[in-house]
Design an enzyme around this catalytic site. Sequence first.
Site, PDB file in Angstrom:
ATOM      1  N   ARG A  13       0.739  -1.155   0.146  1.00  0.00           N
ATOM      2  CA  ARG A  13      -0.108  -0.059   0.014  1.00  0.00           C
ATOM      3  C   ARG A  13       0.838   1.180   0.181  1.00  0.00           C
ATOM      4  O   ARG A  13       1.760   1.187   0.628  1.00  0.00           O
ATOM      5  CB  ARG A  13      -0.895   0.191   1.133  1.00  0.00           C
ATOM      6  CG  ARG A  13      -1.900  -0.903   1.165  1.00  0.00           C
ATOM      7  CD  ARG A  13      -2.646  -1.130   2.383  1.00  0.00           C
ATOM      8  NE  ARG A  13      -4.006  -2.162   2.292  1.00  0.00           N
ATOM      9  CZ  ARG A  13      -3.938  -3.471   2.348  1.00  0.00           C
ATOM     10  NH1 ARG A  13      -2.601  -3.979   2.421  1.00  0.00           N
ATOM     11  NH2 ARG A  13      -4.921  -4.328   1.980  1.00  0.00           N
ATOM     12  N   HIS A  49       2.569 -13.189  -5.627  1.00  0.00           N
ATOM     13  CA  HIS A  49       1.237 -13.054  -4.648  1.00  0.00           C
ATOM     14  C   HIS A  49       0.800 -14.448  -4.413  1.00  0.00           C
ATOM     15  O   HIS A  49      -0.583 -14.341  -4.546  1.00  0.00           O
ATOM     16  CB  HIS A  49       0.374 -11.897  -5.050  1.00  0.00           C
ATOM     17  CG  HIS A  49      -0.427 -11.423  -3.793  1.00  0.00           C
ATOM     18  ND1 HIS A  49      -1.321 -12.290  -3.378  1.00  0.00           N
ATOM     19  CD2 HIS A  49      -0.579 -10.083  -3.262  1.00  0.00           C
ATOM     20  CE1 HIS A  49      -1.835 -11.453  -2.276  1.00  0.00           C
ATOM     21  NE2 HIS A  49      -1.268 -10.278  -2.305  1.00  0.00           N
ATOM     22  N   ASP A 109      -2.658  -9.471   8.423  1.00  0.00           N
ATOM     23  CA  ASP A 109      -2.331  -8.702   7.278  1.00  0.00           C
ATOM     24  C   ASP A 109      -1.206  -7.518   7.606  1.00  0.00           C
ATOM     25  O   ASP A 109      -1.662  -6.488   7.624  1.00  0.00           O
ATOM     26  CB  ASP A 109      -3.720  -8.238   6.483  1.00  0.00           C
ATOM     27  CG  ASP A 109      -3.260  -7.688   5.049  1.00  0.00           C
ATOM     28  OD1 ASP A 109      -2.014  -7.769   4.527  1.00  0.00           O
ATOM     29  OD2 ASP A 109      -4.345  -7.429   4.434  1.00  0.00           O
ATOM     30  N   GLU A 124       4.339 -12.489   1.026  1.00  0.00           N
ATOM     31  CA  GLU A 124       4.893 -11.437  -0.205  1.00  0.00           C
ATOM     32  C   GLU A 124       6.103 -10.814   0.327  1.00  0.00           C
ATOM     33  O   GLU A 124       6.132  -9.771   0.934  1.00  0.00           O
ATOM     34  CB  GLU A 124       3.570 -10.433  -0.509  1.00  0.00           C
ATOM     35  CG  GLU A 124       2.289 -11.031  -0.485  1.00  0.00           C
ATOM     36  CD  GLU A 124       1.465 -10.189  -0.172  1.00  0.00           C
ATOM     37  OE1 GLU A 124       1.145  -8.963  -0.535  1.00  0.00           O
ATOM     38  OE2 GLU A 124       0.316 -10.403   0.414  1.00  0.00           O
TER      39      GLU A 124
END
Length: 330
Positions: A76, A174, A232, A292
């Site tokens: 992000r 991913h 996450d 990732e």
Amino acid sequence: MTPTPPARFDHPRFIRLARPGGIEVTFMDWGATWLSCRVPVPGEAPREVLLAHPTPEDHATRGGYLGATVGRYANRIAESRLHRDGVTHALAAHPAGSRHQLHGGPDGFSHRRWQVTQQSDTVVTFSLDSPDGDQGFPGALHLDVVYTLTDAMSMAMEIRATVDAPCPVAPTQHAYFNLDAQPGSVLGHTLQLAASQYLPVDAELLPVDGPQPVAGTGFDFRTAHSIGNDYDHGWLLDAGQPAAVLTSSDGRLSMTLSTTMPALQVYTGGHLGGEPGRDSAPMVRNAGVAMEPGWLADSPNRAEWEQRTCWLEPMDVLIDHIRWCWTVSL
């Protein structure tokens, strides 16, 4: 209702790599997507360790990035803005309704047809050119991603990139992994991370501060233990050792992940429930874990953090590696 695939999505090309008695992997050119990884386990059928949708079109239209090569910047970027040397670049926000950018934007590299520029029984190279201004990123970029079966039970990914203007470049793979013979939730898998720091994030999964020690928190995976909870989050990796070791719930199959990149985002698939799986049946919540390699969230705007910069300069060449190795306990 499943969205209609983009008009440019037609006749995907599939590439199979294999070594005798070893793993067998399958890719497609759309998104340079890793569709399948079958690992031989003595005494039973090969284990399919990757999550996948039932059709290539599902990979092109759904938002989970299952097996895709994502970029330019995986992770992000806050407020969809790049700030450097007094200059601000506005990026394309993603997903819909967000102020921020995730995984390179709405038309990121996971949603492109890549060129297959090299292929053999054990190697495939995918190449992509991204123009200046693509999803708001500055500079034209050329990217090569090379997947190689390095031995019977290992695969490596090499990332090579160049730009003609300064730009953050951080592609990654991913894939979602589930190492069990009968896939269900991965929260019973055992995970070990070579990481003494993690990144606290807010409700939008953006940093609330810089990296913090894992000691005394639920983010301490320096000693292997069951995943147990939804994650996450990003971990800042300790140098000089494999980044992660993931072990199936029954203890028979383990996967070691190594990388040259400074961080690892671990996502336990909390939003996968109900998504169509490989056999068309709905997946359960936490059906797979994505690990990732890359940079921490919003790293392009956080020069003060103690990690290698993600900004690539003209005349420099980005070269990074990821390696997955599977071992079986008899």
